[in-house]
Write a protein that holds these residues in place. Structure first.
Motif, PDB file in Angstrom:
ATOM      1  N   ALA A  22       0.825  -1.208   0.000  1.00 13.44           N
ATOM      2  CA  ALA A  22       0.000   0.000   0.000  1.00 13.44           C
ATOM      3  C   ALA A  22       0.858   1.256   0.000  1.00 13.44           C
ATOM      4  CB  ALA A  22      -0.932   0.000   1.213  1.00 13.44           C
ATOM      5  N   LEU A  23       1.955   1.233   0.761  1.00 12.71           N
ATOM      6  CA  LEU A  23       2.809   2.419   0.856  1.00 12.71           C
ATOM      7  C   LEU A  23       3.462   2.739  -0.478  1.00 12.71           C
ATOM      8  CD1 LEU A  23       4.157   4.581   2.642  1.00 12.71           C
ATOM      9  CD2 LEU A  23       5.985   2.926   3.083  1.00 12.71           C
ATOM     10  N   ALA A  25       2.511   1.969  -3.406  1.00 15.28           N
ATOM     11  CA  ALA A  25       1.509   2.394  -4.382  1.00 15.28           C
ATOM     12  C   ALA A  25       1.185   3.877  -4.250  1.00 15.28           C
ATOM     13  CB  ALA A  25       0.241   1.568  -4.217  1.00 15.28           C
ATOM     14  N   GLU A  26       1.483   4.453  -3.083  1.00  9.36           N
ATOM     15  CA  GLU A  26       1.198   5.875  -2.847  1.00  9.36           C
ATOM     16  C   GLU A  26       2.346   6.792  -3.257  1.00  9.36           C
ATOM     17  OE1 GLU A  26      -1.636   6.080   1.055  1.00  9.36           O
ATOM     18  OE2 GLU A  26       0.456   5.545   1.420  1.00  9.36           O
ATOM     19  N   PRO A  28       4.532   9.169  -5.143  1.00  9.49           N
ATOM     20  CA  PRO A  28       4.205   9.970  -6.326  1.00  9.49           C
ATOM     21  C   PRO A  28       5.256   9.871  -7.420  1.00  9.49           C
ATOM     22  CG  PRO A  28       4.984  11.374  -4.551  1.00  9.49           C
ATOM     23  CD  PRO A  28       4.877   9.994  -3.976  1.00  9.49           C
ATOM     24  N   GLY A  86       4.295   2.788   6.852  1.00  4.42           N
ATOM     25  CA  GLY A  86       2.979   3.273   6.485  1.00  4.42           C
ATOM     26  C   GLY A  86       2.465   4.422   7.315  1.00  4.42           C
ATOM     27  N   ASP A  89       2.519   9.702   4.695  1.00 10.69           N
ATOM     28  CA  ASP A  89       1.897   9.719   3.381  1.00 10.69           C
ATOM     29  C   ASP A  89       2.911  10.222   2.351  1.00 10.69           C
ATOM     30  OD1 ASP A  89       0.390  10.023   1.119  1.00 10.69           O
ATOM     31  OD2 ASP A  89      -1.154  11.280   2.037  1.00 10.69           O
ATOM     32  N   ALA A  91       2.540  11.124  -0.534  1.00  9.60           N
ATOM     33  CA  ALA A  91       1.993  12.207  -1.340  1.00  9.60           C
ATOM     34  C   ALA A  91       2.379  13.572  -0.804  1.00  9.60           C
ATOM     35  CB  ALA A  91       0.470  12.091  -1.420  1.00  9.60           C
ATOM     36  N   GLU A  92       2.871  13.622   0.449  1.00 12.77           N
ATOM     37  CA  GLU A  92       3.284  14.894   1.034  1.00 12.77           C
ATOM     38  C   GLU A  92       4.766  15.187   0.797  1.00 12.77           C
ATOM     39  OE1 GLU A  92       0.159  15.544   4.647  1.00 12.77           O
ATOM     40  OE2 GLU A  92       1.720  14.032   5.021  1.00 12.77           O
ATOM     41  N   ARG A 192       0.202   8.864  10.609  1.00  8.97           N
ATOM     42  CA  ARG A 192      -0.895   7.915  10.565  1.00  8.97           C
ATOM     43  C   ARG A 192      -0.601   6.668  11.413  1.00  8.97           C
ATOM     44  NH1 ARG A 192      -1.291   7.449   3.996  1.00  8.97           N
ATOM     45  NH2 ARG A 192       0.618   6.253   4.367  1.00  8.97           N
TER      46      ARG A 192
END
Length: 228
Positions: A22-23, A25-26, A28, A86, A89, A91-92, A192
């Motif tokens: 999951a990580l 896949a995030e 960018p 995880g 994020d 994305a940041e 998170r």
């Protein structure tokens, strides 16, 4: 490596197989992931490869050993470091990267902002606050967190010659960067819950926090000797 990557993302990992799909896949566009397998027994390396990450093996135990191995293996001008559990994020990351590539700062740091109660236990938060207070008092450290998410120029980071190979690594890094006159800027980032099936080596238990405090103390003691 992603062909258009402008920054290598180093993820120090020990038994993070449950977090990586999951990580990763995030992550960018523009970041190439280097997973540093630091003695995992859960197949972390295989999962990382299957997800398209480059894997580096670092047999010496310790957060600093894993981070240093990843930074040495990186090939981009810019390098980011982030925990692989995880709790952050990816994305940041672009806002931190933009801050250093634009010249606004030399080291961009993520200031943890928990997204839920219990994410950052009291003992870990108190330890972080105490060490940051010491940095502010001793070297004028301008920010508020030891920042497990950070971005800077790879060559500059290596030239700092951070020696600690355990949990004292970020403390030594931030102290040396401040003394070297680096411009530090922090950005709020989401903190998170860890991925299911993974366990924090630092804040997940009072024992882990105590062990980290011991490593911090070694760095602090060395620093006091150097300045006395």
């Amino acid at each position: 490596m992603e062909e258009s990557a402008v920054c290598d993302l180093v993820l120090p990992c020990r038994d993070e197989a449950g977090a990586l799909p999951a990580l990763l896949a995030e992550v960018p566009h523009g970041f190439a992931v280097i997973v540093v397998d630091n003695g995992s027994t859960d197949g972390t390396a295989g999962v990382a490869r299957a997800c398209g990450a480059r894997v580096v093996t670092e047999p010496r135990p310790g957060y600093g050993a894993a981070v240093h191995a990843g930074v040495e293996a990186a090939t981009s001008e810019w390098v980011a470091v982030m925990d692989g559990d995880g709790s952050f994020d990816p994305a940041e990351l672009p806002q931190l990267l933009a801050a250093v590539t634009s010249g606004r700062c030399d080291l961009a740091l993520g200031r943890r902002r928990p997204v839920a109660r219990g994410v950052w236990p009291w003992h870990a938060r108190a330890g972080n606050a105490a060490v940051v207070w010491w940095l502010r008092r001793s070297v004028g450290f301008p920010v508020h967190d030891l920042a497990p998410m950070r971005v800077c120029r790879r060559r500059d980071l290596l030239d700092l010659a951070v020696a600690d190979r355990r949990f004292g690594y970020p403390l030594e890094l931030l102290r040396k960067a401040t003394l070297a006159g680096w411009r530090l800027t922090e950005y709020d980032v989401s903190y998170r819950p860890r991925a299911a099936g993974t366990t924090s080596k630092v804040s997940g238990s009072l024992r882990g926090t105590t062990r980290t405090a011991r490593d911090f103390w070694k760095v602090l003691a060395t620093a006091e000797v150097e300045t006395s």
